[in-house]
Every structure is written in structure tokens, then in C-alpha cells.
Design a protein around this motif. Structure first.
Motif, PDB file in Angstrom:
ATOM      1  N   GLN A  48      78.043  87.689  51.051  1.00 28.08           N
ATOM      2  CA  GLN A  48      78.613  88.018  52.268  1.00 28.08           C
ATOM      3  C   GLN A  48      79.280  89.357  52.590  1.00 28.08           C
ATOM      4  O   GLN A  48      79.874  89.837  51.718  1.00 28.08           O
ATOM      5  CB  GLN A  48      79.869  87.259  52.601  1.00 28.08           C
ATOM      6  CG  GLN A  48      79.663  85.517  52.461  1.00 28.08           C
ATOM      7  CD  GLN A  48      80.799  84.797  52.941  1.00 28.08           C
ATOM      8  OE1 GLN A  48      81.817  85.199  53.004  1.00 28.08           O
ATOM      9  NE2 GLN A  48      80.562  83.476  52.350  1.00 28.08           N
ATOM     10  N   VAL A  49      78.239  90.160  53.492  1.00 29.30           N
ATOM     11  CA  VAL A  49      78.455  91.375  53.721  1.00 29.30           C
ATOM     12  C   VAL A  49      79.248  91.707  55.081  1.00 29.30           C
ATOM     13  O   VAL A  49      78.721  91.170  55.927  1.00 29.30           O
ATOM     14  CB  VAL A  49      77.136  92.162  53.709  1.00 29.30           C
ATOM     15  CG1 VAL A  49      77.386  93.736  53.872  1.00 29.30           C
ATOM     16  CG2 VAL A  49      76.383  91.912  52.392  1.00 29.30           C
ATOM     17  N   SER A  50      80.018  92.697  55.056  1.00 26.59           N
ATOM     18  CA  SER A  50      80.744  92.897  56.294  1.00 26.59           C
ATOM     19  C   SER A  50      80.986  94.621  56.614  1.00 26.59           C
ATOM     20  O   SER A  50      81.397  95.140  55.459  1.00 26.59           O
ATOM     21  CB  SER A  50      82.145  92.291  56.407  1.00 26.59           C
ATOM     22  OG  SER A  50      82.965  92.797  55.209  1.00 26.59           O
ATOM     23  N   THR A  51      80.946  94.737  57.800  1.00 23.31           N
ATOM     24  CA  THR A  51      80.935  96.179  57.986  1.00 23.31           C
ATOM     25  C   THR A  51      81.966  96.044  59.512  1.00 23.31           C
ATOM     26  O   THR A  51      82.532  95.144  59.772  1.00 23.31           O
ATOM     27  CB  THR A  51      79.609  96.888  58.304  1.00 23.31           C
ATOM     28  OG1 THR A  51      79.164  96.516  59.863  1.00 23.31           O
ATOM     29  CG2 THR A  51      78.815  96.775  57.331  1.00 23.31           C
ATOM     30  N   HIS A  52      81.976  97.500  59.924  1.00 24.51           N
ATOM     31  CA  HIS A  52      83.060  97.417  60.983  1.00 24.51           C
ATOM     32  C   HIS A  52      82.444  96.580  62.463  1.00 24.51           C
ATOM     33  O   HIS A  52      83.336  96.409  63.426  1.00 24.51           O
ATOM     34  CB  HIS A  52      83.382  98.932  61.436  1.00 24.51           C
ATOM     35  CG  HIS A  52      82.106  99.494  62.132  1.00 24.51           C
ATOM     36  ND1 HIS A  52      81.029  99.907  61.395  1.00 24.51           N
ATOM     37  CD2 HIS A  52      81.870  99.824  63.563  1.00 24.51           C
ATOM     38  CE1 HIS A  52      80.173 100.726  62.544  1.00 24.51           C
ATOM     39  NE2 HIS A  52      80.571 100.545  63.682  1.00 24.51           N
ATOM     40  N   GLY A  54      80.093  93.975  62.195  1.00 23.64           N
ATOM     41  CA  GLY A  54      79.453  92.427  62.249  1.00 23.64           C
ATOM     42  C   GLY A  54      79.641  92.132  60.718  1.00 23.64           C
ATOM     43  O   GLY A  54      80.047  92.846  59.759  1.00 23.64           O
ATOM     44  N   ASN A  55      79.349  90.751  60.460  1.00 23.57           N
ATOM     45  CA  ASN A  55      79.021  90.058  59.238  1.00 23.57           C
ATOM     46  C   ASN A  55      77.654  89.499  59.050  1.00 23.57           C
ATOM     47  O   ASN A  55      77.065  89.178  59.887  1.00 23.57           O
ATOM     48  CB  ASN A  55      80.290  88.819  59.279  1.00 23.57           C
ATOM     49  CG  ASN A  55      81.455  89.228  59.097  1.00 23.57           C
ATOM     50  OD1 ASN A  55      82.152  89.639  58.199  1.00 23.57           O
ATOM     51  ND2 ASN A  55      82.341  89.405  60.454  1.00 23.57           N
ATOM     52  N   TRP A  56      77.288  89.541  57.673  1.00 21.86           N
ATOM     53  CA  TRP A  56      75.942  89.104  57.291  1.00 21.86           C
ATOM     54  C   TRP A  56      76.240  88.159  56.114  1.00 21.86           C
ATOM     55  O   TRP A  56      76.912  88.421  55.168  1.00 21.86           O
ATOM     56  CB  TRP A  56      75.112  90.259  56.718  1.00 21.86           C
ATOM     57  CG  TRP A  56      74.693  91.102  57.813  1.00 21.86           C
ATOM     58  CD1 TRP A  56      73.325  91.144  58.753  1.00 21.86           C
ATOM     59  CD2 TRP A  56      75.307  92.178  58.587  1.00 21.86           C
ATOM     60  NE1 TRP A  56      73.328  92.076  59.456  1.00 21.86           N
ATOM     61  CE2 TRP A  56      74.466  92.673  59.591  1.00 21.86           C
ATOM     62  CE3 TRP A  56      76.648  92.647  58.307  1.00 21.86           C
ATOM     63  CZ2 TRP A  56      74.891  93.798  60.226  1.00 21.86           C
ATOM     64  CZ3 TRP A  56      77.126  93.769  59.088  1.00 21.86           C
ATOM     65  CH2 TRP A  56      76.375  94.495  60.064  1.00 21.86           C
ATOM     66  N   VAL A  57      75.392  86.996  55.981  1.00 24.97           N
ATOM     67  CA  VAL A  57      75.470  86.284  54.977  1.00 24.97           C
ATOM     68  C   VAL A  57      74.138  86.165  54.620  1.00 24.97           C
ATOM     69  O   VAL A  57      73.143  85.909  55.289  1.00 24.97           O
ATOM     70  CB  VAL A  57      75.813  84.642  55.464  1.00 24.97           C
ATOM     71  CG1 VAL A  57      75.800  83.782  54.208  1.00 24.97           C
ATOM     72  CG2 VAL A  57      77.128  84.501  55.702  1.00 24.97           C
ATOM     73  N   VAL A  58      73.958  86.600  53.001  1.00 29.00           N
ATOM     74  CA  VAL A  58      72.747  86.452  52.609  1.00 29.00           C
ATOM     75  C   VAL A  58      72.549  85.393  51.774  1.00 29.00           C
ATOM     76  O   VAL A  58      73.101  85.425  50.605  1.00 29.00           O
ATOM     77  CB  VAL A  58      72.729  87.688  51.754  1.00 29.00           C
ATOM     78  CG1 VAL A  58      71.218  88.269  51.348  1.00 29.00           C
ATOM     79  CG2 VAL A  58      73.180  89.289  52.667  1.00 29.00           C
TER      80      VAL A  58
END
Length: 255
Positions: A48-52, A54-58
Motif C-alpha cells: 500500500q503506497v501513499s503520497t500527498h 493519492g493511495n495505491w494498492v499493489v
């Protein structure tokens, strides 16, 4: 190379540094940046990647592209990774994170890349392997596994609460009422801030959040009920609409 920090290898005079790392379940990598771009591939587990913004699930056997200089945080859920740290300009997939499909050829190249020498022979077999890997990366398909987040602080708070407790029956009127604005103003604001309509965002969020649970074995029926769907069939229909595949087909593709 395995289980080595990129900080120790960043100055390697090669366009690509490949590192394999095994993470304990639940390991959180606090927000950080890299000078190089990073292709982060999970051979197992879910990231689970997050930046300012958005979020991404890989899901397993997919990868996420992280451009150079982008601050990001990663939660590792039973993950063994293969990472490529790529000099800026060697390949360009844009200035925002994105989840990518990984072809069988690319998967094998990634597994092999971590075995090459740090200063591999660019004119030899290892150099050809890295070149082919970059070609495969450049043609990888983007997957719609991004949950865009608004910059508006009031709207962001509602989005973050939804991500903690997804509910397929939440209606835009409920959010508009909480913001004390009209439905028309809310719909316009939501699209301006996220690039999606409320219903599109809600479905995307449910699918992305469901992928993390599917990958660790949570039954579709349990997910459907937890997310407020009237039946597993209703959830599967929505899932197919967003990703083009039923949950069962998607899972077969990651085994």
C-alpha cells in the motif's frame, strides 16, 4: 543484490541498480524520497503506497512506478520485493505514481536482475538483460488502482473517513450536507479535486481496498458485506465494471 539499502548504492555508475528485499508482515516504510526513479515489484504479498495526492494498492506480481523525488510511504503486507532504481532519463513513465501490470517476461527479468553484479558489464549479457527490462517497463500497461485524494481539506477528511470505513451506499447528498453546500456545487468540487465523479471514485476506492483483502484470502462474500453491498453478485458486477474481470478471475491471475 539482496536486502541492501539503495542509500549505499545510489552512486553506482550504472543506469539501473536492482535490489531484492524481504519485509516482515506489517512493515511500514516511513515517508521518504529517492534521487532515482523506483520500480517497486512485489513478488509476494500486497503493498500500500501513499503520497500527498493519492493511495495505491499493489497486488501480488504487480509493480508501482515511483518517480524520482516523490515522497512516499509504503506498508508491506507479507512482501518480497524486487526494486529497480533507475537514473532519471533512462526511462520516463511520468511524474506521478502508477500501478503497472508485469508481463511474464518482465517478471523473469526482474527476478534475474537482482542477481547481476553491482557494476555489471553494460556491453555484455547483464547489460542486455537490463536494457530489455527497461524496454519491457516502457511498454507496461497502467492499471486503474489509484485512489486520487483532494487537496481541499474538508473534502479530504471525508475521503479519508471513507477509506477507513468504505460504504457502497454512501450518497453524494450525504457528503454535500456535511460540507453545507448544494449537491450541484459538491459534484463540481469533487470532480475538480479528484478528476472523477463521486460514484466513480467510490467504486474505484472499493475495488482498490478490496484487492488488498482478496490477496490475503478474505472471501468475496465477507468483503461485499463489509463494504455495504447487497450481495456478492452486486459487488462482483461493480468489480468487473472497474477492472474488466470478476474477482475470481483476477485472483487466478496472481497465483
Amino acid at each position: 543484490m539482496r536486502n541492501v539499502s539503495i542509500d549505499l548504492l545510489d552512486d553506482t555508475p550504472r543506469p539501473v541498480v536492482a535490489i531484492g528485499t524481504d519485509y516482515p508482515d506489517g512493515r511500514l516504510l516511513p515517508r521518504h524520497t529517492h534521487r532515482r526513479a523506483q520500480l517497486l515489484y512485489g513478488a509476494t504479498g500486497v503493498m500500500q503506497v501513499s503520497t500527498h495526492d493519492g493511495n495505491w494498492v499493489v497486488p501480488p506480481q504487480r509493480a508501482v512506478w515511483i518517480p524520482p523525488g516523490v515522497a512516499h510511504e509504503v506498508l508491506m503486507l507479507g512482501v518480497s520485493t524486487r526494486s529497480l532504481y533507475i537514473e532519471p532519463g533512462a526511462v520516463d513513465l511520468g511524474n506521478r505514481c502508477q500501478v503497472l501490470s508485469v508481463s511474464p517476461l518482465m517478471r523473469h527479468l526482474l527476478m534475474e536482475a537482482v542477481e547481476v553484479a553491482q557494476e555489471y558489464d553494460e556491453a555484455g549479457r547483464d547489460g542486455a538483460l537490463i536494457d530489455l527490462l527497461l524496454h519491457e517497463l516502457a511498454r507496461s500497461a497502467h492499471l486503474p488502482l489509484h485512489i486520487p485524494l483532494p487537496m481541499d481539506s474538508r473534502l479530504l477528511g471525508l475521503c479519508q473517513m471513507f477509506l477507513q470505513h468504505p460504504n457502497a451506499h454512501q450518497a453524494p447528498q450525504q457528503w454535500a450536507d456535511q460540507l453545507h453546500i448544494s449537491l450541484r456545487t459538491f459534484n463540481r468540487l469533487f470532480r475538480q479535486q479528484t478528476g472523477l465523479s463521486f460514484s466513480q471514485w467510490r467504486q474505484r476506492a472499493c475495488v482498490v481496498l478490496a484487492l488488498a483483502r482478496l490477496a490475503v484470502g478474505t472471501p468475496v462474500t465477507r468483503i461485499a458485506l463489509d463494504f455495504g453491498y447487497d450481495s456478492p453478485a452486486a459487488f462482483s458486477t461493480m468489480f468487473r465494471r472497474v477492472l474488466g474481470q470478476a474477482p475470481s478471475v483476477w485472483l487466478e491471475g496472481v497465483k
